[in-house]
Scaffold this active site. Structure first.
Site, mmCIF file in Angstrom:
data_model
loop_
_atom_site.group_PDB
_atom_site.id
_atom_site.type_symbol
_atom_site.label_atom_id
_atom_site.label_comp_id
_atom_site.label_asym_id
_atom_site.label_seq_id
_atom_site.Cartn_x
_atom_site.Cartn_y
_atom_site.Cartn_z
ATOM 1 C CG LEU B 59 -2.155 0.814 1.257
ATOM 2 C CD1 LEU B 59 -3.080 0.363 0.154
ATOM 3 C CD2 LEU B 59 -2.853 0.686 2.582
ATOM 4 C CG ASP B 60 1.595 4.305 -3.319
ATOM 5 O OD1 ASP B 60 1.181 4.947 -4.275
ATOM 6 O OD2 ASP B 60 2.664 3.680 -3.293
ATOM 7 C CB VAL B 61 3.690 7.015 1.249
ATOM 8 C CG1 VAL B 61 3.648 8.117 2.253
ATOM 9 C CG2 VAL B 61 4.874 6.117 1.497
ATOM 10 C CD GLN B 194 -1.672 1.040 -3.648
ATOM 11 O OE1 GLN B 194 -0.469 1.025 -3.498
ATOM 12 N NE2 GLN B 194 -2.411 -0.039 -3.509
ATOM 13 N NE ARG B 198 -2.047 8.220 -6.017
ATOM 14 C CZ ARG B 198 -1.222 7.418 -5.363
ATOM 15 N NH1 ARG B 198 -0.177 6.918 -5.972
ATOM 16 N NH2 ARG B 198 -1.438 7.115 -4.104
#
Lengths: 446, 261
Positions: B59-61, B194, B198
C-alpha cells in the site's frame, strides 16, 4: 557537497539559493497563474465512423493500399485482423456485406447516396467506368465508388437500406421502390431471366415498384431476394431449389411473388436470410422459417431437408424480437435480451456443441452482464455465413464462429467458440457481416 | 503477551531418593513427577522477545485502507493468499481540470483544461470500455486454451482469472459519485499498484478530452478482508488483534480451500 566549481562558488557567495520543494502557497500561485486549455468546445459532437476488417484482396474493405501499396514501405495486406478505420465523406447509415463486396449507403439528399467496393464481375456494384478504357468497367473496385442509380428525383429520394447477396445487390429507397443490380441467372434481381446474358460491365439496374404497399426491408439470400412490405407481407424471387423462395415450389421465380403458408395474414416485422435458409419474425414474437434445412435449422417442425412453404417454429423461448440467419446456423434475440442459437457449426457454447435442432441459450454473463452491470443486455444480433455477431446496449460488439480469413476481427486467426469482445475505438451502432469480412458503423465516445 | 498466563512447565519423572517407609536409614528410590528446572520462568526468561510480522499486498504512502499483516505462523498463509489471486476493491477519488506529473493532486502542475462538457453519461461510457478491454485481458492472460469446453464453462461462471504473473487488470469499475469537477470510482482489480490506479484516472481524463488527477486512493477490500474487519491504528492492542484473527480465521481457511483445491 558534490557540485561543479561554478555552482559551488555561486552558492558560497550567496548569489543563488538551492531549490526547495514548492510550498503550498507557491503551488497555489502557480496553479492560478497557469493558462487553461480547451480541447472540446461547444460544437464538439460525437463523430460517426466506419470500421472494416477481414479479407482485403477482393477490395471489399475499400482500402486500396492494402491491395496495391502506394508507398514503398507499405506491403500488401491480405488480411486485416483488427478493426481499421475507413474514411468516408458522408455519414453512412446502412451497410451490407456480400460475397466479396460491400455496399455503403448514406441517408442524404445529395446525388451520390450509395458507394460500393469489392468484386464487380457481375455488375453487383453497377457500372464502374474504367479510366483506362472508357467502354469497359472495373472488375474489382478497390475504393468506395459511387453507384449511379437511375432515380427520377435524385435530390429528394433517400436511400433507406442496402442488402447484398452472392452476386447481386438491392437498394431500398423511400419513394422510388427497390433497385436491383447484379447477376440475374436465377431471377434474383426481379426481372425476367435472359439466356446467356453477360453480367460483367452491364449498365442495367432494374427498378421494382409493384408491391401491395411500400417496401420497408430488403434482404438478400445467396441467390434469392426477399422483400418485406409495410403491411407485413413478404415477397420473394430468385433461386428456389431449396425452397428458399417459400412459394410452394422448387423452381426459379423471376417476379417478386407474395408468400403464403403459415405467414399468410401475419404481420411480419423482420425478415432475415444470408444462405439458403430464411427466418421471419411476426409482431407477436413468433418465428417462421423456410428454405434449406440440411443443417437442422427447421428440424423442429419437419424431417425433410428442404421446406418450400413458411412454417411456424414452435419454440418456447419467449417473445422473439429479432432473428438472423446464417449459412448453417440461426440466432434469435428475445424481448428479455436472451440470445438463442441452433443449427450446425460453431454455435457459441464451446467446442462440444456443434449441432442442435432446438434453440440453446447463450448465458448473458458472456456478453458483459454481471452483478455490477445488471442492465447490460444484447440489443441486436447479426449473422454472416459462418459467424455470429451481437451488439449490446453499451455499444460493445461480441463475435464468435469460424474465423474465415480473419473476419471476426479479434486479432487472432483461430476460430472462436464463445462470444469474444472486439476492441473498437467507439460505440458500435450497427454491424454487417459477410463471408470473410465485416463492416461496422461506430460513434466516437465523446 | 508476556504477561498472559503461561503454559505449565514440563514435568519429568525422576527417581528421587526418599526415606523408606519402615525405619532404619535405608534409602529407597521412589518415582516422583517433578517440574523440569529448565522450564522455570526465571531460568528461561520471557517467552516472546520478537514477533515476526509479514505484510500482504503493498500500500502506497499516499494511499490508505485495508492492509493485511501476518503474525508469526500466519506468514505462511500470506504466500498462499497471494497465490489465490483474489481481487482488491479500491475507492478512487478524482478531480477534473488539472494534469500533474505524478497524476495526484500534490504533484507539479503540467496543464489545466476545461471540463464543463463532461457528463456522467460520457464517463460511464468510458468506464464501460475500460471494463470491456480489461475483461479481454483477463481472458488472455489466464493462459487457458480458448478452444476447450472447460474454458467456455469457466468463462460463463466468470471464474477465469490469471493465476500467474500478469500486468494490472481491472475486473470491474463503476462511478459512485459525480459532481463536477470531482468524481469517485469504485475499482476492482488484480495485480495492480496504486500508481497504476492514479494513471487510470489520468487516462480517463484524457479520453474525455480534458485532464484529471487522483485525490484519494483507499483500499476497501483485499481478498476476504474488508474494512469492517480492519483495526484502526488506535486499536492496536492484544485483545483486539486476537479477536480479529479469530474472526477472520474461518473466512481465510474456506477461501484457501476453495481456490487452491
Amino acid at each position: 557537497v558534490a557540485m561543479a566549481g561554478l555552482a559551488r562558488r555561486l552558492l558560497c557567495r550567496g548569489f543563488c539559493v538551492p531549490a526547495r520543494p514548492p510550498s503550498t502557497r507557491q503551488l497555489r500561485e502557480a496553479d492560478e497563474a497557469a493558462p487553461v486549455f480547451q480541447y472540446a468546445g461547444k460544437a464538439a459532437r460525437r463523430k460517426d465512423r466506419v470500421f472494416v476488417w477481414g479479407f482485403s484482396y477482393s477490395g471489399a474493405l475499400g482500402i486500396p493500399s492494402f491491395v496495391k501499396p502506394d508507398a514503398g514501405w507499405k506491403k500488401p495486406r491480405r488480411i486485416q485482423p483488427t478493426p481499421y478505420r475507413l474514411e468516408t465523406e458522408d455519414k453512412i447509415s446502412s451497410a451490407a456485406c456480400g460475397y466479396g463486396f460491400t455496399l455503403l449507403a448514406s441517408n442524404t439528399r445529395d446525388i451520390t447516396k450509395v458507394w460500393g467496393m469489392g468484386l464487380n464481375k457481375d455488375s453487383q456494384l453497377g457500372f464502374q467506368r474504367s479510366r483506362r478504357d472508357q467502354t469497359k468497367g472495373y472488375e474489382y473496385v478497390l475504393e468506395p465508388s459511387p453507384i449511379p442509380l437511375p432515380l427520377e428525383k435524385p435530390q429528394q429520394t433517400r436511400v433507406l437500406q442496402v442488402s447484398c447477396g452472392r452476386a447481386h445487390s438491392l437498394v431500398l429507397t423511400d419513394s422510388e421502390g427497390v433497385f436491383t443490380m447484379g447477376n440475374n441467372s436465377y431471377g434474383q434481381c426481379g426481372r425476367k431471366v435472359v439466356e446467356d446474358e453477360i453480367y460483367s460491365g452491364s449498365h442495367l439496374i432494374h427498378q421494382l415498384k409493384e408491391f401491395d404497399s411500400r417496401v420497408v426491408q430488403v434482404v438478400c439470400g445467396q441467390d434469392h431476394s426477399l422483400f418485406r412490405t409495410k403491411k407485413g407481407s413478404v415477397y420473394a424471387c430468385g433461386w428456389g431449389a431449396d425452397g428458399q423462395t417459400g412459394l410452394g415450389h422448387y423452381n426459379i421465380t423471376s417476379v417478386p411473388t407474395k408468400l403464403n403458408g403459415d405467414i399468410a395474414g401475419v404481420n411480419i416485422i423482420q425478415v432475415s436470410s444470408y444462405g439458403d435458409c430464411c427466418l421471419a419474425v411476426s409482431d407477436e414474437g413468433d418465428v417462421f422459417g423456410w428454405g434449406n434445412s440440411e443443417y437442422l435449422q427447421l428440424a423442429s417442425v419437419t424431417e425433410t431437408t428442404q421446406v418450400n412453404v413458411p412454417r411456424h417454429l414452435p419454440f418456447k423461448i419467449g417473445k422473439v424480437k429479432e432473428a438472423a440467419c446464417g449459412g448453417t446456423g440461426n440466432i434469435v434475440l428475445t424481448e428479455e435480451g436472451n440470445v438463442f442459437v441452433w443449427g450446425y457449426g460453431i454455435l457459441g457454447k464451446g467446442p462440444n456443441l456443434t449441432e442442435t435442432a432446438e434453440p440453446e441459450m447463450i448465458p448473458p454473463s458472456l456478453f458483459g452482464w454481471s452483478d455490477f452491470s445488471p442492465d447490460t443486455r444484447v440489443a441486436h444480433v447479426r449473422c454472416g455465413l459462418s459467424q455470429f455477431a451481437a451488439l449490446t446496449n453499451r455499444g460493445e460488439l461480441f463475435v464468435w464462429g469460424k474465423n474465415l480469413r480473419g473476419c471476426l476481427g479479434t486479432g487472432r486467426m483461430e476460430d472462436q467458440y464463445f462470444p469474444w469482445r472486439v476492441t473498437v475505438p467507439g460505440e458500435v451502432v450497427d454491424v454487417a457481416c459477410g463471408v470473410d469480412h465485416m463492416v461496422s458503423m461506430v460513434r466516437s465516445f465523446t | 503477551l508476556n504477561a498472559a498466563p503461561e503454559r505449565a512447565p514440563r514435568q519429568q519423572i525422576r527417581f528421587l531418593p526418599s526415606p523408606a517407609p519402615g525405619g532404619g536409614g535405608a534409602v529407597e528410590l521412589v518415582a516422583a513427577s517433578v517440574p523440569v528446572l529448565a522450564d522455570h520462568p526465571l531460568v528461561r526468561g520471557p517467552r516472546f522477545r520478537k514477533l515476526k510480522i509479514g505484510a500482504g499486498h503493498r500500500l502506497d504512502v499516499k494511499a490508505s485502507g485495508v492492509f493485511v499483516l501476518g503474525i508469526g505462523h500466519g506468514n505462511k498463509l500470506l504466500t498462499d493468499l497471494y497465490n489465490c489471486h483474489l481481487t482488491k476493491v479500491y475507492t478512487v477519488g478524482g478531480l477534473f481540470g488539472k494534469a500533474t506529473d505524478d497524476f495526484s493532486d500534490t504533484g507539479n502542475l503540467i496543464e489545466k483544461t476545461t471540463f464543463d462538457h463532461i457528463t456522467r453519461e460520457k464517463l460511464e461510457r468510458i468506464l464501460a470500455v475500460i471494463q470491456g478491454t480489461n475483461q479481454k485481458a483477463l481472458l488472455m492472460y489466464s493462459n487457458i486454451d480458448m478452444k476447450t469446453q472447460e474454458a467456455y464453462e469457466l468463462a460463463v461462471k466468470g471464474l477465469i482469472r490469471p493465476m500467474g504473473k500478469s500486468p494490472p487488470i481491472i475486473t470491474a469499475i463503476r462511478c459512485l459519485q459525480f459532481a463536477l469537477p470531482e468524481f469517485q470510482l469504485e475499482i476492482h482489480c488484480l495485480h495492480e499498484t496504486q500508481q497504476y490506479l492514479r494513471k487510470v484516472v489520468h487516462e480517463i481524463g484524457l479520453e474525455l478530452k480534458s485532464s484529471a488527477v487522483c485525490t484519494q486512493v483507499r483500499r476497501t477490500r483485499d481478498g476476504v478482508f474488508t474494512v469492517d474487519d480492519a483495526l484502526p491504528r488506535t486499536q492496536w492492542n492484544l485483545q483486539n488483534v486476537q479477536e480479529a484473527i479469530r474472526n477472520c480465521q474461518l473466512k481465510v481457511e474456506t477461501e484457501l480451500e476453495k481456490t487452491l483445491a
